[in-house]
Design a protein around this motif. Structure first.
Motif, mmCIF file in Angstrom:
data_model
loop_
_atom_site.group_PDB
_atom_site.id
_atom_site.type_symbol
_atom_site.label_atom_id
_atom_site.label_comp_id
_atom_site.label_asym_id
_atom_site.label_seq_id
_atom_site.Cartn_x
_atom_site.Cartn_y
_atom_site.Cartn_z
ATOM 1 N N LEU A 23 0.798 -1.143 0.079
ATOM 2 C CA LEU A 23 -0.079 0.059 0.006
ATOM 3 C C LEU A 23 0.876 1.263 -0.180
ATOM 4 C CD1 LEU A 23 -2.983 -0.480 2.367
ATOM 5 C CD2 LEU A 23 -2.935 -0.991 -0.190
ATOM 6 N N VAL A 24 2.018 1.186 0.517
ATOM 7 C CA VAL A 24 3.027 2.245 0.449
ATOM 8 C C VAL A 24 3.418 2.535 -0.816
ATOM 9 C CG1 VAL A 24 5.105 3.416 1.433
ATOM 10 C CG2 VAL A 24 3.613 2.132 2.891
ATOM 11 N N SER A 25 3.940 1.563 -1.563
ATOM 12 C CA SER A 25 4.511 1.821 -2.724
ATOM 13 C C SER A 25 3.652 1.794 -3.978
ATOM 14 C CB SER A 25 5.832 0.743 -2.978
ATOM 15 O OG SER A 25 4.918 -0.964 -2.886
ATOM 16 N N VAL A 26 2.601 0.943 -4.219
ATOM 17 C CA VAL A 26 1.979 1.035 -5.376
ATOM 18 C C VAL A 26 0.549 0.972 -4.924
ATOM 19 C CG1 VAL A 26 3.583 -0.433 -6.537
ATOM 20 C CG2 VAL A 26 1.986 -1.675 -5.278
ATOM 21 N N GLY A 27 0.019 0.848 -3.655
ATOM 22 C CA GLY A 27 -1.424 1.052 -3.516
ATOM 23 C C GLY A 27 -2.370 -0.049 -3.718
ATOM 24 N N ASP A 28 -3.555 0.089 -3.925
ATOM 25 C CA ASP A 28 -4.426 -1.075 -4.397
ATOM 26 C C ASP A 28 -5.614 -0.438 -5.336
ATOM 27 O OD1 ASP A 28 -6.322 -3.267 -4.868
ATOM 28 O OD2 ASP A 28 -5.806 -4.051 -2.834
ATOM 29 N N PRO A 29 -5.375 -0.198 -6.686
ATOM 30 C CA PRO A 29 -6.480 0.574 -7.469
ATOM 31 C C PRO A 29 -7.724 -0.168 -7.495
ATOM 32 C CG PRO A 29 -4.261 0.202 -8.540
ATOM 33 C CD PRO A 29 -4.069 -0.821 -7.400
ATOM 34 N N MET A 30 -7.680 -1.375 -7.368
ATOM 35 C CA MET A 30 -9.047 -2.126 -7.250
ATOM 36 C C MET A 30 -9.743 -1.620 -6.034
ATOM 37 S SD MET A 30 -9.302 -4.120 -9.736
ATOM 38 C CE MET A 30 -11.007 -4.617 -9.390
ATOM 39 N N ARG A 31 -9.165 -1.199 -5.122
ATOM 40 C CA ARG A 31 -10.103 -0.834 -3.830
ATOM 41 C C ARG A 31 -9.983 0.818 -3.684
ATOM 42 N NH1 ARG A 31 -7.815 -3.432 1.219
ATOM 43 N NH2 ARG A 31 -6.123 -3.695 0.046
ATOM 44 N N ASN A 32 -9.352 1.544 -4.884
ATOM 45 C CA ASN A 32 -9.340 2.882 -4.723
ATOM 46 C C ASN A 32 -8.305 3.347 -4.086
ATOM 47 O OD1 ASN A 32 -10.009 5.590 -6.170
ATOM 48 N ND2 ASN A 32 -11.575 5.841 -4.918
ATOM 49 N N ILE A 33 -7.274 2.628 -3.547
ATOM 50 C CA ILE A 33 -6.328 3.307 -2.512
ATOM 51 C C ILE A 33 -5.242 3.604 -3.306
ATOM 52 C CG2 ILE A 33 -4.653 2.438 -0.558
ATOM 53 C CD1 ILE A 33 -7.053 0.534 0.243
ATOM 54 N N CYS B 124 0.790 5.224 -0.425
ATOM 55 C CA CYS B 124 0.928 6.245 0.491
ATOM 56 C C CYS B 124 1.892 7.377 0.334
ATOM 57 C CB CYS B 124 1.176 5.611 2.036
ATOM 58 S SG CYS B 124 0.004 4.456 2.721
ATOM 59 N N ALA B 125 2.955 6.706 -0.628
ATOM 60 C CA ALA B 125 4.251 7.644 -0.878
ATOM 61 C C ALA B 125 3.987 8.659 -1.933
ATOM 62 C CB ALA B 125 5.221 6.639 -1.555
ATOM 63 N N THR B 126 2.739 8.648 -2.427
ATOM 64 C CA THR B 126 2.348 9.846 -3.419
ATOM 65 C C THR B 126 2.038 11.178 -2.699
ATOM 66 O OG1 THR B 126 0.049 9.111 -3.543
ATOM 67 C CG2 THR B 126 1.412 8.348 -5.151
ATOM 68 N N CYS B 127 1.504 11.042 -1.563
ATOM 69 C CA CYS B 127 1.254 12.081 -0.635
ATOM 70 C C CYS B 127 2.502 12.371 0.610
ATOM 71 C CB CYS B 127 -0.211 11.760 -0.022
ATOM 72 S SG CYS B 127 -1.772 11.983 -1.160
ATOM 73 N N HIS B 128 2.649 11.271 1.024
ATOM 74 C CA HIS B 128 3.508 11.489 2.486
ATOM 75 C C HIS B 128 5.010 11.268 1.796
ATOM 76 C CE1 HIS B 128 0.036 11.481 4.787
ATOM 77 N NE2 HIS B 128 -0.693 10.674 4.169
ATOM 78 N N GLY B 129 5.438 11.467 0.755
ATOM 79 C CA GLY B 129 6.923 11.568 0.322
ATOM 80 C C GLY B 129 7.099 9.921 -0.055
ATOM 81 N N GLY B 130 8.381 10.041 -0.890
ATOM 82 C CA GLY B 130 8.775 8.692 -1.403
ATOM 83 C C GLY B 130 8.509 8.781 -2.944
ATOM 84 N N ILE B 131 7.315 9.176 -3.415
ATOM 85 C CA ILE B 131 6.985 9.338 -4.611
ATOM 86 C C ILE B 131 6.813 10.701 -5.115
ATOM 87 C CG2 ILE B 131 5.379 8.631 -6.796
ATOM 88 C CD1 ILE B 131 4.960 6.065 -5.324
ATOM 89 N N ASP B 132 6.067 11.323 -4.251
ATOM 90 C CA ASP B 132 5.665 12.784 -4.314
ATOM 91 C C ASP B 132 5.336 13.220 -2.984
ATOM 92 O OD1 ASP B 132 5.280 15.341 -5.902
ATOM 93 O OD2 ASP B 132 3.494 14.513 -6.955
ATOM 94 N N LYS B 133 5.060 14.594 -2.940
ATOM 95 C CA LYS B 133 4.508 15.167 -2.017
ATOM 96 C C LYS B 133 3.236 15.934 -1.943
ATOM 97 C CE LYS B 133 4.524 17.527 2.356
ATOM 98 N NZ LYS B 133 3.404 18.379 1.945
#
Length: 272
Positions: A179-189, A192-201
Motif C-alpha cells: 500500500l505504501v509503494s503501489v497502493g491498491d487500484p481495485m480498492r481505490n487506494i 501512501c508515498a504519493t502524498c507522504h513522500g517517497g514518490i511525491d509530496k
C-alpha cells in the motif's frame, strides 16, 4: 457449392460470436455481483438494487437532499509553506513550544505515542493547530492548549518546528508494504508515498517517517470510523475505510521504523 459452404461458415462464425458475447455477459455479471463484493466490501452497500444501479451507471434516486455542512470538516485552505515561513517568528515560536515539551520532546521528538514535530512541514503544523483551535479536530488537551493561541502564535510555532532537525534515518525496512509503494487500484487506494513522500509530496500532507506506530494506527482507525474528519476532501477517510487491520498495522510499522525515535541527530548503531 462454394456459396453454400461460405454461408455455413458465416453462420458458424455468427454462432461463435453470439456464444462469446453471452459468455462475456455472464462473466461480467459474476465479476460485478460476486467477485467485486468480496474484494470491495462496500460495493453492495445499500442492497442489491443499489449495486445494480451503480453497475449500470445510473443513480438510485434522481434527486437527493443537499447534505448538511460537516461541522468537523477542516476550514483551513491550502497554505503555502513560504507564506508561513515568512510570517512566523522562530524565536517566539520556541518560547511558546516550552509548554509542548512534556509530550512532544524538548527538540520536537517524542519518546511516547504522540507525533514528532521536528522538521514537520509548516503548513501541516499550522493546519492541525488551527483545526484543534476551531474544534475540527478533537483532543481534550490539544484543544485546550490551542484555544489560547492567536493566529500569529500558530504561525510562530509552525515556523519553529519546521526548522528543527528531523530524527536521524534508520534505513528502510527490508520490505516496503504494497500500500505504501503501489497502493491498491481495485480498492481505490493510492500509494501512501504519493502524498507522504517517497514518490511525491502533496501540499498539506504530513511527513510520517519516525512517527509512533501506535499513533499512526490510531489515526487511521479514527479516519476509518469517521471519528476524525478534518482531512481535506475526505481523502484519508476514503482510504482508511478500505484498509484491512493487518494493512493498517503494516503501514504504521513501516513508517515507525523509518527513523530513530528520541535520539535527535544520532547515527544508527552498527549491527552486532
Amino acid at each position: 457449392m462454394s456459396a453454400h459452404g461460405g454461408g455455413t461458415f458465416a453462420s458458424a462464425g455468427v454462432r461463435r460470436s453470439l456464444l462469446a458475447l453471452a459468455a462475456l455477459a455472464v462473466v461480467a455479471v459474476l465479476v460485478a455481483f460476486f467477485w467485486l463484493p468480496r474484494v470491495k466490501p462496500d460495493f453492495v452497500q445499500g442492497g442489491l438494487w443499489d449495486a445494480i444501479c451503480r453497475a449500470a451507471g445510473v443513480p438510485r434516486n434522481w434527486s437527493a437532499a443537499v447534505p448538511r455542512d460537516d461541522a468537523q470538516a477542516s476550514r483551513v485552505a491550502s497554505v503555502f509553506t513560504s507564506t508561513l515561513a515568512a510570517g512566523g517568528d522562530v524565536g517566539h515560536g520556541g518560547t511558546l513550544a516550552l509548554r509542548c515539551t512534556m509530550c512532544h520532546g524538548a527538540r520536537g521528538v517524542s519518546s511516547s505515542d504522540v507525533p514528532n514535530l521536528a522538521g514537520q512541514y509548516a503548513e501541516v503544523t499550522y493546519k492541525q493547530l488551527t483545526d484543534y483551535k476551531n474544534g475540527q479536530r478533537r483532543h481534550a488537551l490539544m484543544q485546550g492548549l490551542a484555544a489560547g493561541l492567536s493566529e500569529q502564535d500558530i504561525r510562530d510555532l509552525a515556523a519553529f518546528y519546521a526548522q528543527l532537525p528531523r530524527p536521524s534515518p534508520a534505513g528502510p525496512p527490508t520490505e516496503v508494504p504494497k500500500l505504501v509503494s503501489v497502493g491498491d487500484p481495485m480498492r481505490n487506494i493510492a500509494p501512501c508515498a504519493t502524498c507522504h513522500g517517497g514518490i511525491d509530496k502533496k501540499p498539506g500532507s504530513p511527513w510520517l517517517d519516525g512517527m509512533s506506530q501506535a499513533y499512526l494506527a490510531a489515526q487511521m482507525q479514527q479516519f476509518a470510523e469517521g471519528a476524525r474528519r478534518n482531512d481535506t476532501l475526505g481523502a484519508m477517510r476514503n482510504i482508511a475505510r478500505q484498509m484491512r487491520p493487518e494493512e493498517v498495522d503494516a503501514v504504521a510499522r513501516y513508517y515507525a521504523t523509518r527513523a530513530i525515535i528520541g535520539h535527535e541527530g544520532a547515527a544508527p548503531e552498527p549491527a552486532r
